[in-house]
Design a protein around this motif. Structure first.
Motif, PDB file in Angstrom:
ATOM      1  N   ASN A 107       0.682  -1.551  -0.187  1.00 39.21           N
ATOM      2  CA  ASN A 107      -0.254  -0.121  -0.157  1.00 39.21           C
ATOM      3  C   ASN A 107       1.025   1.911   0.146  1.00 39.21           C
ATOM      4  N   GLN A 108       2.094   0.821   0.237  1.00 38.87           N
ATOM      5  CA  GLN A 108       3.242   2.353  -0.418  1.00 38.87           C
ATOM      6  C   GLN A 108       3.300   2.771   0.928  1.00 38.87           C
ATOM      7  N   LYS A 109       3.310   2.328   1.463  1.00 44.39           N
ATOM      8  CA  LYS A 109       3.198   2.690   3.081  1.00 44.39           C
ATOM      9  C   LYS A 109       4.499   2.168   3.935  1.00 44.39           C
ATOM     10  N   VAL A 110       5.245   2.648   4.539  1.00 48.94           N
ATOM     11  CA  VAL A 110       6.732   2.214   5.608  1.00 48.94           C
ATOM     12  C   VAL A 110       6.660   1.428   6.189  1.00 48.94           C
ATOM     13  N   THR A 111       6.884   0.144   5.762  1.00 51.08           N
ATOM     14  CA  THR A 111       7.090  -1.491   6.890  1.00 51.08           C
ATOM     15  C   THR A 111       8.171  -1.140   7.924  1.00 51.08           C
ATOM     16  N   LYS A 112       9.205  -0.451   7.063  1.00 50.64           N
ATOM     17  CA  LYS A 112      10.338  -1.062   7.755  1.00 50.64           C
ATOM     18  C   LYS A 112      12.027  -0.035   7.238  1.00 50.64           C
ATOM     19  N   ALA A 113      12.472   1.015   8.525  1.00 52.02           N
ATOM     20  CA  ALA A 113      12.852   2.004   8.498  1.00 52.02           C
ATOM     21  C   ALA A 113      14.270   1.816   9.106  1.00 52.02           C
ATOM     22  N   TYR A 114      15.180   2.794   8.609  1.00 54.89           N
ATOM     23  CA  TYR A 114      16.772   1.986   9.159  1.00 54.89           C
ATOM     24  C   TYR A 114      17.215   3.823   8.656  1.00 54.89           C
ATOM     25  N   SER A 115      17.794   4.356   9.988  1.00 57.05           N
ATOM     26  CA  SER A 115      18.238   5.297   9.662  1.00 57.05           C
ATOM     27  C   SER A 115      20.166   4.887   9.907  1.00 57.05           C
ATOM     28  N   HIS A 116      20.736   6.132   8.907  1.00 57.87           N
ATOM     29  CA  HIS A 116      22.546   5.875   9.005  1.00 57.87           C
ATOM     30  C   HIS A 116      22.618   7.406   8.979  1.00 57.87           C
ATOM     31  N   TYR A 117      23.694   7.753   9.875  1.00 57.22           N
ATOM     32  CA  TYR A 117      23.687   8.894  10.202  1.00 57.22           C
ATOM     33  C   TYR A 117      26.087   8.971   9.736  1.00 57.22           C
ATOM     34  N   GLY A 118      26.085  10.052   9.095  1.00 50.41           N
ATOM     35  CA  GLY A 118      27.591  10.128   8.916  1.00 50.41           C
ATOM     36  C   GLY A 118      28.326  10.622   9.603  1.00 50.41           C
ATOM     37  N   VAL A 119      29.151  10.121  10.103  1.00 52.00           N
ATOM     38  CA  VAL A 119      30.686  10.379  10.820  1.00 52.00           C
ATOM     39  C   VAL A 119      31.128  11.933  10.904  1.00 52.00           C
TER      40      VAL A 119
END
Length: 119
Positions: A107-119
């Motif tokens: 349904n084009q909604k997020v099921t899993k989200a992963y955040s990655h940040y610059g160091v």
């Protein structure tokens, strides 16, 4: 498959939602039982695994984050498209680079989200 037009519209609305600081608008992009992983979850939400599940838990985490950073503003750099995922590459808090990998359901909604940040 996710097409470029959908990905660009999704990215623009996602960024605008965050910049509005309206939690309901932000959460509208996500399934009720989605999973969120971020290296900031242990620090802000106290969940040592770095992963939260469901709008209630993630909403509480994001609400606290928005309180801690009242001037939070995101600036989209680019959008990357996969088979069933979108990666948003943007400038986040204090100009830090962030890659947000968002897996979408049928349904084009997020099921899993992963955040990655610059160091």
């Amino acid at each position: 498959m996710i097409d470029q037009t959908f990905a660009q519209q999704f990215a623009a609305d996602w960024i605008d939602s965050w910049n509005s600081h309206e939690l309901g608008r932000i959460l509208a992009h996500y399934e009720d039982d989605f999973e969120m992983s971020s290296p900031y979850i242990p620090q802000i939400a106290g969940e040592l695994s770095g992963t939260l599940r469901g709008k209630t838990a993630v909403g509480a985490y994001w609400s606290k984050a928005l309180e801690l950073i009242p001037n939070l503003h995101f600036e989209l750099i680019t959008t990357l498209v996969g088979v069933d995922s979108i990666t948003l590459y943007y400038k986040g808090a204090q100009g830090r680079l962030v890659a947000e990998v968002l897996h979408l359901g049928s349904n084009q909604k997020v099921t899993k989200a992963y955040s990655h940040y610059g160091v």
